[in-house]
Structure formats: C-alpha cells, structure tokens
Write an enzyme that holds these catalytic residues in place. Structure first.
Site, mmCIF file in Angstrom:
data_model
loop_
_atom_site.group_PDB
_atom_site.id
_atom_site.type_symbol
_atom_site.label_atom_id
_atom_site.label_comp_id
_atom_site.label_asym_id
_atom_site.label_seq_id
_atom_site.Cartn_x
_atom_site.Cartn_y
_atom_site.Cartn_z
ATOM 1 N N LYS A 13 0.883 -1.142 0.059
ATOM 2 C CA LYS A 13 -0.082 -0.035 -0.065
ATOM 3 C C LYS A 13 0.841 1.305 -0.004
ATOM 4 C CE LYS A 13 -2.143 -1.083 3.931
ATOM 5 N NZ LYS A 13 -1.257 -2.571 4.271
ATOM 6 N N ARG A 88 -9.942 0.048 8.906
ATOM 7 C CA ARG A 88 -9.470 -1.440 9.295
ATOM 8 C C ARG A 88 -10.325 -2.199 10.122
ATOM 9 N NH1 ARG A 88 -3.685 -0.329 8.844
ATOM 10 N NH2 ARG A 88 -2.541 -2.044 9.272
ATOM 11 N N ARG A 127 11.877 -5.661 5.096
ATOM 12 C CA ARG A 127 11.706 -4.230 4.846
ATOM 13 C C ARG A 127 12.612 -3.540 5.990
ATOM 14 N NH1 ARG A 127 5.810 -1.633 5.278
ATOM 15 N NH2 ARG A 127 5.755 -3.079 7.102
ATOM 16 N N ARG A 159 11.492 -1.880 11.344
ATOM 17 C CA ARG A 159 10.463 -1.445 12.131
ATOM 18 C C ARG A 159 10.179 -2.514 13.226
ATOM 19 N NH1 ARG A 159 5.359 0.013 8.291
ATOM 20 N NH2 ARG A 159 4.073 -1.188 9.754
ATOM 21 N N ARG A 170 0.107 -9.725 13.241
ATOM 22 C CA ARG A 170 -0.560 -8.650 12.251
ATOM 23 C C ARG A 170 -1.462 -9.192 11.196
ATOM 24 N NH1 ARG A 170 4.337 -5.186 10.504
ATOM 25 N NH2 ARG A 170 2.935 -3.968 9.006
HETATM 26 P P1 AP5 Z 1 4.908 -1.602 1.762
HETATM 27 O O1 AP5 Z 1 4.585 -0.918 0.590
HETATM 28 O O2 AP5 Z 1 5.427 -0.790 3.066
HETATM 29 O O3 AP5 Z 1 3.557 -2.448 2.361
HETATM 30 P P2 AP5 Z 1 2.097 -1.714 3.338
HETATM 31 O O4 AP5 Z 1 0.958 -2.400 2.704
HETATM 32 O O5 AP5 Z 1 2.201 -0.118 3.318
HETATM 33 O O6 AP5 Z 1 2.485 -2.295 4.677
HETATM 34 P P3 AP5 Z 1 2.515 -1.838 6.051
HETATM 35 O O7 AP5 Z 1 3.394 -2.939 6.809
HETATM 36 O O8 AP5 Z 1 3.253 -0.344 6.269
HETATM 37 O O9 AP5 Z 1 1.125 -1.870 6.287
HETATM 38 P P4 AP5 Z 1 0.268 -2.224 7.407
HETATM 39 O O10 AP5 Z 1 -0.964 -1.975 6.800
HETATM 40 O O11 AP5 Z 1 0.521 -3.288 8.366
HETATM 41 O O12 AP5 Z 1 0.907 -1.214 8.541
HETATM 42 P P5 AP5 Z 1 0.521 0.396 8.935
HETATM 43 O O13 AP5 Z 1 1.794 1.141 8.754
HETATM 44 O O14 AP5 Z 1 -0.664 0.824 8.172
HETATM 45 O O15 AP5 Z 1 5.603 -2.822 1.308
HETATM 46 C C1 AP5 Z 1 6.195 -3.768 2.057
HETATM 47 C C2 AP5 Z 1 7.746 -4.145 1.982
HETATM 48 O O16 AP5 Z 1 7.478 -5.076 0.632
HETATM 49 C C3 AP5 Z 1 8.367 -2.854 1.533
HETATM 50 O O17 AP5 Z 1 9.773 -3.393 2.142
HETATM 51 C C4 AP5 Z 1 8.521 -2.906 0.076
HETATM 52 O O18 AP5 Z 1 9.666 -2.258 -0.311
HETATM 53 C C5 AP5 Z 1 8.275 -4.160 -0.190
HETATM 54 N N1 AP5 Z 1 7.556 -4.251 -1.767
HETATM 55 C C6 AP5 Z 1 6.496 -3.451 -1.996
HETATM 56 N N2 AP5 Z 1 5.832 -3.826 -3.223
HETATM 57 C C7 AP5 Z 1 6.741 -4.939 -3.571
HETATM 58 C C8 AP5 Z 1 6.787 -5.855 -4.628
HETATM 59 N N3 AP5 Z 1 5.906 -5.671 -5.748
HETATM 60 N N4 AP5 Z 1 7.718 -6.561 -4.826
HETATM 61 C C9 AP5 Z 1 8.846 -6.841 -3.921
HETATM 62 N N5 AP5 Z 1 8.622 -6.030 -2.903
HETATM 63 C C10 AP5 Z 1 7.749 -5.186 -2.564
HETATM 64 O O19 AP5 Z 1 -0.232 0.140 10.135
HETATM 65 C C11 AP5 Z 1 0.947 -0.082 11.337
HETATM 66 C C12 AP5 Z 1 0.073 -0.160 12.753
HETATM 67 O O20 AP5 Z 1 -0.615 0.804 13.089
HETATM 68 C C13 AP5 Z 1 -1.088 -1.329 12.721
HETATM 69 O O21 AP5 Z 1 -0.588 -2.762 13.057
HETATM 70 C C14 AP5 Z 1 -2.233 -0.826 13.671
HETATM 71 O O22 AP5 Z 1 -1.261 -1.151 15.076
HETATM 72 C C15 AP5 Z 1 -1.694 0.551 13.694
HETATM 73 N N6 AP5 Z 1 -2.868 1.049 12.647
HETATM 74 C C16 AP5 Z 1 -2.661 1.735 11.656
HETATM 75 N N7 AP5 Z 1 -3.975 1.929 10.932
HETATM 76 C C17 AP5 Z 1 -4.830 1.465 11.880
HETATM 77 C C18 AP5 Z 1 -6.165 1.723 12.047
HETATM 78 N N8 AP5 Z 1 -6.949 2.128 10.982
HETATM 79 N N9 AP5 Z 1 -7.042 1.040 12.926
HETATM 80 C C19 AP5 Z 1 -6.438 0.607 13.939
HETATM 81 N N10 AP5 Z 1 -4.972 0.657 14.108
HETATM 82 C C20 AP5 Z 1 -4.151 0.941 13.000
#
Ligand code: AP5
Length: 214
Positions: A13, A88, A127, A159, A170
């Site tokens: 994402k 979420r 990552r 992270r 997760r």
């Molecule tokens: P990346 O693009 O970083 O993936 P992402 O989907 O953004 O992953 P996140 O882990 O950031 O998402 P998440 O939803 O768990 O965490 P968030 O920060 O929202 O890609 C991942 C890796 O893969 C990178 O290294 C990238 O380079 C690589 N990659 C990407 N595309 C690729 C490809 N095509 N081929 C190869 N490699 C590739 O949330 C964190 C925490 O915050 C949650 O766990 C929760 O505690 C809290 N939180 C956030 N939002 C909420 C909510 N709405 N409600 C409650 N708690 C929340």
C-alpha cells in the site's frame, strides 16, 4: 475524490501510494504513518498507540476515527484523500461512510491489493524504513545503499512490528478484524481486486488501469 488503499500488512500500500496520490491529485493519508510519527515525537497520542503498534494489534476504533477526522478536516483534504490503512474494522468503515455521507461525499473507489501470506512475510521481514523521512526499502528487492536512506541520509532500521512473529500476529489481526470491512464497503462503492504480486511497476499499471488513469 476519496479512494481507499486496502490490503494486508506488507501488501504494498505504502509503495503504491505516492504515485497514485500524485496522479489523483489528493493527499496520501496513512494512519500507520500518523501513529508512528506521534510515537517518534513522544506525544501522548503516540504513547497511547505504542503497545498496539508494537504488539501487532489495532489501535481502538474511537481513538483512530478521532485522528482520521481531524486529518480529514484539514484544508488540503477538502477535495478528497487517498486513505491507506483506514478503515481497518467494520466499525471504522461504517463511521467513514457515514462521516462522508453527512458532508455529501462518498468513497469513490477501493483498491484491494491481494497478496499471499508467505509473500507478505518475505517482504515485511526484509523491509527497512528511514526513521527520519519514512522512505521504505527492502534488503533484497530495493536495498538502501550502504544501509543509508538515499532521500535524506539517515541510517535505515527495521520497524519494531516487522519482526517475523509480530508480522504473523498482524496477519491474524487482518483476517479477523479487517477482512470483514469488505462486505460493509461492497454494496456502497466499487472495489477493485488487484493482484499485488510481481514488479512494483506492473502493480502500479494494474491500479492505474482499474481507475482509468494513464
Ligand atoms: P509496503 O508498501 O511498505 O506495504 P504496506 O502495505 O504499506 O505495509 P505496512 O506494513 O506499512 O502496512 P500495515 O497495513 O500493516 O501497517 P500500517 O503502517 O498501516 O511494502 C512492504 C515491503 O515490501 C517494503 O519493504 C517494500 O519495499 C516491499 N515491496 C512492496 N511492493 C513490492 C513488490 N511488488 N515486490 C517486492 N517487494 C515489494 O499500520 C501499522 C500499525 O498501526 C498497525 O499494525 C496498527 O497497530 C496501527 N494502525 C494503523 N492503521 C490503523 C487503523 N485504521 N486502525 C487501528 N490501528 C491502526
């Protein structure tokens, strides 16, 4: 225009968000980034969110909706936003749909990135992120040269929630709490299921083509 970037942790994402937000001409609003920024700055909000983030659980709905509401009331989101990582839970989804409807707005489209669990574990455990500007890298697919952020020069780190046992938690949280968001959204907006595997540029093309962007 309001567009949601939906998908499991590590589905790409954040990687896809920058180009997509630029093409749509709307700001990228990522709840995870907001929570991490507060954590880094040591604010009260960051302290409240810390245990949820580091443990792989979700920050409580009321608290999260409050944060999103204050962001959506800022002037730059008047024309819409690309929401990444929100909603979420079914409660957050209902809240967002109602909040937008009360202002004559709606969710125009959802990009649902579909990626198998094992690919996610490989991606997320490799990552590395820049603690200063937030840029992300991957030890194999997109390394930070010399372990240093090519955008701002800070040393990249893993992270806390990217350790493998937290990633597994997760994914369980995603299946239990977040997958039920889709049936809430489906009758009220268009959901584009996009294969999130392959090269970053291929996935970008699939998303752009689904949204009619060039
Ligand atoms: P990346 O693009 O970083 O993936 P992402 O989907 O953004 O992953 P996140 O882990 O950031 O998402 P998440 O939803 O768990 O965490 P968030 O920060 O929202 O890609 C991942 C890796 O893969 C990178 O290294 C990238 O380079 C690589 N990659 C990407 N595309 C690729 C490809 N095509 N081929 C190869 N490699 C590739 O949330 C964190 C925490 O915050 C949650 O766990 C929760 O505690 C809290 N939180 C956030 N939002 C909420 C909510 N709405 N409600 C409650 N708690 C929340």
């Amino acid at each position: 225009m309001n567009v949601l970037l939906f998908g499991p942790p590590g589905s790409g994402k954040g990687t896809q968000a920058k180009d997509l937000a630029a093409a749509l001409g709307i700001p990228h609003v990522a709840t995870g980034d907001i929570f991490r920024r507060h954590l880094k700055e040591g604010t009260e909000l960051g302290l409240r969110a810390k245990s949820f983030l580091h443990g792989g659980g979700l920050v409580p709905d009321s608290f999260t909706c409050e944060i999103v509401e204050s962001r959506l009331l800022e002037p730059d989101t008047a024309g819409g936003a690309l929401l990444d990582g929100f909603p979420r839970t079914a409660v957050q989804a209902e809240w967002l749909l109602d909040w937008l409807a009360a202002r004559g707005k709606r969710v125009d489209a959802v990009i649902n990135l579909v990626v198998p669990d094992q690919v996610i574990i490989d991606r997320v455990s490799g990552r590395r992120a820049c603690p200063s500007c937030g840029a992300t890298y991957h030890v194999s697919f997109a390394p930070a040269p010399g372990g240093v952020c090519s955008r701002c020069g800070a040393a990249v780190v893993q992270r806390e929630d990217d350790k493998e046992f937290v990633v597994v938690r997760r994914l369980e949280t995603y299946a239990r709490e977040t997958v039920p968001v889709l049936p809430v959204l489906r009758p009220r907006t268009k959901i584009h299921d996009i294969a999130g595997t392959g090269e970053v540029s291929e996935i970008r093309s699939r998303i752009f083509s689904a949204l009619g962007l060039s």
